[in-house]
Design a protein around this motif. Structure first.
Motif, PDB file in Angstrom:
ATOM      1  N   PHE A  85      94.658  31.201 -62.424  1.00 52.98           N
ATOM      2  CA  PHE A  85      94.053  32.519 -62.225  1.00 52.98           C
ATOM      3  C   PHE A  85      93.044  32.507 -61.085  1.00 52.98           C
ATOM      4  N   LEU A  86      92.433  31.359 -60.848  1.00 53.94           N
ATOM      5  CA  LEU A  86      91.404  31.270 -59.821  1.00 53.94           C
ATOM      6  C   LEU A  86      91.965  30.830 -58.474  1.00 53.94           C
ATOM      7  N   SER A  87      93.252  30.651 -58.360  1.00 51.82           N
ATOM      8  CA  SER A  87      93.869  30.177 -57.123  1.00 51.82           C
ATOM      9  C   SER A  87      94.070  31.318 -56.144  1.00 51.82           C
ATOM     10  N   PRO A  88      94.224  31.012 -54.855  1.00 56.28           N
ATOM     11  CA  PRO A  88      94.394  32.066 -53.846  1.00 56.28           C
ATOM     12  C   PRO A  88      95.724  32.782 -53.990  1.00 56.28           C
ATOM     13  N   SER A 100      93.998  19.641 -63.882  1.00 53.46           N
ATOM     14  CA  SER A 100      93.741  20.399 -62.656  1.00 53.46           C
ATOM     15  C   SER A 100      92.393  21.105 -62.776  1.00 53.46           C
ATOM     16  N   TRP A 101      91.696  21.188 -61.619  1.00 52.51           N
ATOM     17  CA  TRP A 101      90.376  21.812 -61.548  1.00 52.51           C
ATOM     18  C   TRP A 101      90.337  22.702 -60.322  1.00 52.51           C
ATOM     19  N   THR A 102      89.742  23.891 -60.463  1.00 49.85           N
ATOM     20  CA  THR A 102      89.639  24.849 -59.366  1.00 49.85           C
ATOM     21  C   THR A 102      88.241  25.453 -59.341  1.00 49.85           C
ATOM     22  N   GLN A 103      87.714  25.614 -58.124  1.00 43.88           N
ATOM     23  CA  GLN A 103      86.480  26.377 -57.934  1.00 43.88           C
ATOM     24  C   GLN A 103      86.723  27.417 -56.854  1.00 43.88           C
ATOM     25  N   PHE A 104      86.352  28.665 -57.173  1.00 41.58           N
ATOM     26  CA  PHE A 104      86.528  29.779 -56.238  1.00 41.58           C
ATOM     27  C   PHE A 104      85.162  30.385 -55.978  1.00 41.58           C
ATOM     28  N   VAL A 105      84.774  30.455 -54.690  1.00 43.25           N
ATOM     29  CA  VAL A 105      83.458  30.947 -54.310  1.00 43.25           C
ATOM     30  C   VAL A 105      83.614  32.089 -53.304  1.00 43.25           C
ATOM     31  N   ILE A 134      75.787  41.122 -63.683  1.00 46.62           N
ATOM     32  CA  ILE A 134      74.605  40.714 -62.936  1.00 46.62           C
ATOM     33  C   ILE A 134      74.911  40.713 -61.438  1.00 46.62           C
ATOM     34  N   LEU A 135      73.941  41.195 -60.635  1.00 42.76           N
ATOM     35  CA  LEU A 135      74.118  41.221 -59.188  1.00 42.76           C
ATOM     36  C   LEU A 135      73.670  39.900 -58.581  1.00 42.76           C
ATOM     37  N   ASP A 136      74.454  39.434 -57.606  1.00 43.55           N
ATOM     38  CA  ASP A 136      74.149  38.164 -56.972  1.00 43.55           C
ATOM     39  C   ASP A 136      74.754  38.180 -55.571  1.00 43.55           C
ATOM     40  N   SER A 137      74.262  37.319 -54.680  1.00 40.63           N
ATOM     41  CA  SER A 137      74.827  37.241 -53.327  1.00 40.63           C
ATOM     42  C   SER A 137      76.051  36.329 -53.281  1.00 40.63           C
ATOM     43  N   ARG A 138      76.318  35.607 -54.361  1.00 40.97           N
ATOM     44  CA  ARG A 138      77.455  34.691 -54.386  1.00 40.97           C
ATOM     45  C   ARG A 138      78.099  34.695 -55.757  1.00 40.97           C
ATOM     46  N   LEU A 139      79.417  34.743 -55.768  1.00 39.23           N
ATOM     47  CA  LEU A 139      80.179  34.619 -57.007  1.00 39.23           C
ATOM     48  C   LEU A 139      80.830  33.244 -57.028  1.00 39.23           C
ATOM     49  N   ARG A 140      80.675  32.548 -58.131  1.00 36.79           N
ATOM     50  CA  ARG A 140      81.258  31.210 -58.251  1.00 36.79           C
ATOM     51  C   ARG A 140      81.981  31.112 -59.590  1.00 36.79           C
ATOM     52  N   SER A 141      83.263  30.780 -59.533  1.00 38.32           N
ATOM     53  CA  SER A 141      84.077  30.633 -60.740  1.00 38.32           C
ATOM     54  C   SER A 141      84.700  29.246 -60.765  1.00 38.32           C
ATOM     55  N   ARG A 142      84.763  28.677 -61.963  1.00 35.02           N
ATOM     56  CA  ARG A 142      85.359  27.349 -62.122  1.00 35.02           C
ATOM     57  C   ARG A 142      86.290  27.367 -63.335  1.00 35.02           C
ATOM     58  N   ALA A 143      87.328  26.564 -63.258  1.00 30.86           N
ATOM     59  CA  ALA A 143      88.230  26.407 -64.403  1.00 30.86           C
ATOM     60  C   ALA A 143      88.918  25.054 -64.306  1.00 30.86           C
ATOM     61  N   TRP A 144      89.199  24.481 -65.468  1.00 29.31           N
ATOM     62  CA  TRP A 144      89.970  23.244 -65.463  1.00 29.31           C
ATOM     63  C   TRP A 144      90.840  23.179 -66.712  1.00 29.31           C
ATOM     64  N   ALA A 145      91.893  22.398 -66.604  1.00 31.41           N
ATOM     65  CA  ALA A 145      92.844  22.244 -67.709  1.00 31.41           C
ATOM     66  C   ALA A 145      93.380  20.825 -67.705  1.00 31.41           C
ATOM     67  N   ALA A 146      93.690  20.308 -68.889  1.00 34.75           N
ATOM     68  CA  ALA A 146      94.298  18.987 -69.026  1.00 34.75           C
ATOM     69  C   ALA A 146      95.238  19.018 -70.215  1.00 34.75           C
ATOM     70  N   GLY A 147      96.348  18.324 -70.086  1.00 37.53           N
ATOM     71  CA  GLY A 147      97.318  18.341 -71.172  1.00 37.53           C
ATOM     72  C   GLY A 147      98.248  17.154 -71.146  1.00 37.53           C
ATOM     73  N   ASN A 160      85.545  33.680 -48.573  1.00 39.97           N
ATOM     74  CA  ASN A 160      86.149  33.142 -49.786  1.00 39.97           C
ATOM     75  C   ASN A 160      86.622  31.713 -49.548  1.00 39.97           C
ATOM     76  N   ALA A 161      86.378  30.859 -50.507  1.00 41.69           N
ATOM     77  CA  ALA A 161      86.836  29.475 -50.404  1.00 41.69           C
ATOM     78  C   ALA A 161      87.313  28.994 -51.763  1.00 41.69           C
ATOM     79  N   TRP A 162      88.418  28.251 -51.760  1.00 36.73           N
ATOM     80  CA  TRP A 162      88.983  27.661 -52.972  1.00 36.73           C
ATOM     81  C   TRP A 162      89.024  26.146 -52.785  1.00 36.73           C
TER      82      TRP A 162
END
Length: 458
Positions: free
Chosen positions: A198-201, A332-337, A351-364, A313-315
């Motif tokens: 979901f966080l991928s480009p 797998s681990w992803t960070q989207f900024v 909340i208002l901010d100058s930067r949005l940062r999202s992270r997610a990871w999965a293992a199986g 935007n950076a992934w």
């Protein structure tokens, strides 16, 4: 004299009949030359030909096994040809069907879900156009794909140029997976999409553009061997962008790169490995960047001075997988900024901010067990965490269950999920996938879900 010439001609004909059938033309020319000199009559030539053909048939029968229409030498050639690689097949129809049943019990003053849907109903065409070009299309008939402008249900449509496969890599042009997507195992191990996806480009990791890829890690766009004895897989690409958009109305593009090392050779392409294989592993990283003048992920149209926002935007992605015998594992681990220097952006929590940062990871991990008649069953376990600040990104159950208020309320931007999978494999193309998932939201509603779907590839 005539009798001696006839015997001479017969000798030549018999000598010519012993080699391959190509000698007939030579013998005929000799006979017609003798006829032209008046040494043989037309009747003599015809008689000699008939006798020569009879001798040839006897020779043929002597070297041809009973019941065969070819000489032994020819049969040997056919046997060799039968084990050589066959020429590539032509363009053919292919597809995947996934009818699904979803059950979520009612609770917390919310209605539950009990429904039959299609997770996927895809079909397309793929195959070589000639020795240099390969075409691939995939159409989704189950539902429209969000944010694929002017494409609706067209997921993939690209052409691969493979002249440089063994050096630079395959060149792919069209709507395709973004190289920086770094997609890990996703054939069928988890019924539902993973948080890092979901966080991928791009939209479901796709965009329109041009890429150069080397190695089977880039499947389905490329199936070449990686560099250095299949130990290095890589890809670079430039796409219409940015972010979720498939156009570049702001004249900005999305740039991506991905690399993976496979020291023991490439890992398998299927999370449910039904073969007993030796240990191999893959470690990879991916990066993508774009500049966005829109606000799909910010919900802000103007900065504090009333100007349109401009987001950088950076992934970043890291991923790995391994297989050993009938075991398969992945992580797998992803960070989207997204960052705006002169404006404030609205996070998923408001909340208002100058930067949005999202992270997610999965293992199986999965494990298959053989049954009779080449059938198998498999067990799997997956754990995920997500911390999403981009308003349009996760809401995990949104795609799964629909758009009603009660279903949307079960979406999760911050929390964890545990998924248990049990799969029955009729054959590699037909599988019954069953998954129980528990969603533990940091802010919101905890709930469990049961999904069962049949997957048919053709």
């Amino acid at each position: 004299m005539s009798g001696q010439l006839i015997r001479l001609a017969l000798l030549l004909a018999a000598f010519g009949a012993a080699p391959a059938l190509a000698s007939n033309a030579y013998v005929d020319e000799v006979l017609h030359a003798l006829e032209g000199k008046g040494l043989l009559s037309a009747q003599d030539v015809q008689d000699i030909k008939l006798k020569a053909r009879a001798a040839e048939r006897r020779e043929h029968a002597a070297v041809t096994p009973a019941g065969s229409e070819y000489p032994a030498e020819t049969q040997a050639v056919h046997k060799v040809a039968s084990v050589l690689p066959k020429p590539p097949e032509g363009v053919r129809l292919w597809g995947r069907l996934q009818p699904r049943y979803t059950y979520i019990p009612a609770g917390d003053h919310l209605d539950g879900t009990a429904s039959f849907t299609f997770r996927r109903a895809r079909f397309g065409f793929r195959g070589p156009l000639n020795d240099e070009f390969f075409a691939y299309t995939q159409y989704e008939a189950a539902n429209e794909t969000p944010a694929l402008a002017n494409a609706e249900n067209l997921l993939d449509a690209w052409i691969r140029y493979n002249v440089f496969s063994d050096s630079l890599g395959d060149i792919i042009v069209g709507q395709q997976f973004i190289t920086g997507y770094g997609r890990g195992p996703q054939l069928s191990a988890s019924v539902e999409r993973k948080f890092p996806e979901f966080l991928s480009p791009g939209t479901a990791g796709r965009a329109r553009g041009l890429a150069i890829e080397r190695g089977k890690f880039g499947a389905p766009e490329t199936f070449t061997d990686g560099a250095f004895g299949d130990r290095l897989q890589y890809g670079v690409g430039v796409y219409n962008g940015p972010d979720l958009s498939t156009n570049n109305d702001n004249n900005e593009l999305l740039y991506s790169a991905v690399m993976a090392v496979t020291p023991l050779g490439m890992t398998v392409q299927d999370e449910y490995e039904i073969r007993d294989l030796p240990f191999k592993y893959l470690l990879g990283v991916g990066y993508s960047w774009s500049r966005d003048s829109g606000s799909l992920d910010a919900r802000v149209q103007r900065d504090r001075l009333g100007r349109p926002v401009t987001l950088d935007n950076a992934w970043w992605q890291a991923f790995g997988e391994w297989h050993a015998r009938r075991w398969f594992g992945w992580a797998s681990w992803t960070q989207f900024v997204s960052q705006e220097s002169d404006g404030l952006l609205s996070r998923s929590d408001g909340i208002l901010d100058s930067r949005l940062r999202s992270r997610a990871w999965a293992a199986g991990v999965t494990r298959t067990f053989p049954l009779a008649n080449q059938r198998h069953w498999a067990l799997g376990l997956q754990y995920q965490q997500v911390d999403n600040e981009h308003p349009s990104r996760t809401r995990f159950m949104r795609v799964l269950t629909g758009s009603s208020a009660d279903e949307l309320a079960r979406g999760m931007d911050h929390g964890q999920a545990i998924q248990l999978m049990a799969t029955y494999i009729f054959n590699p193309n037909i599988r019954l996938l069953n998954e129980y998932a528990w969603f533990d939201a940091d802010h919101g509603i905890d709930y469990g879900s049961l999904v069962s779907q049949l997957q048919v590839d053709f």
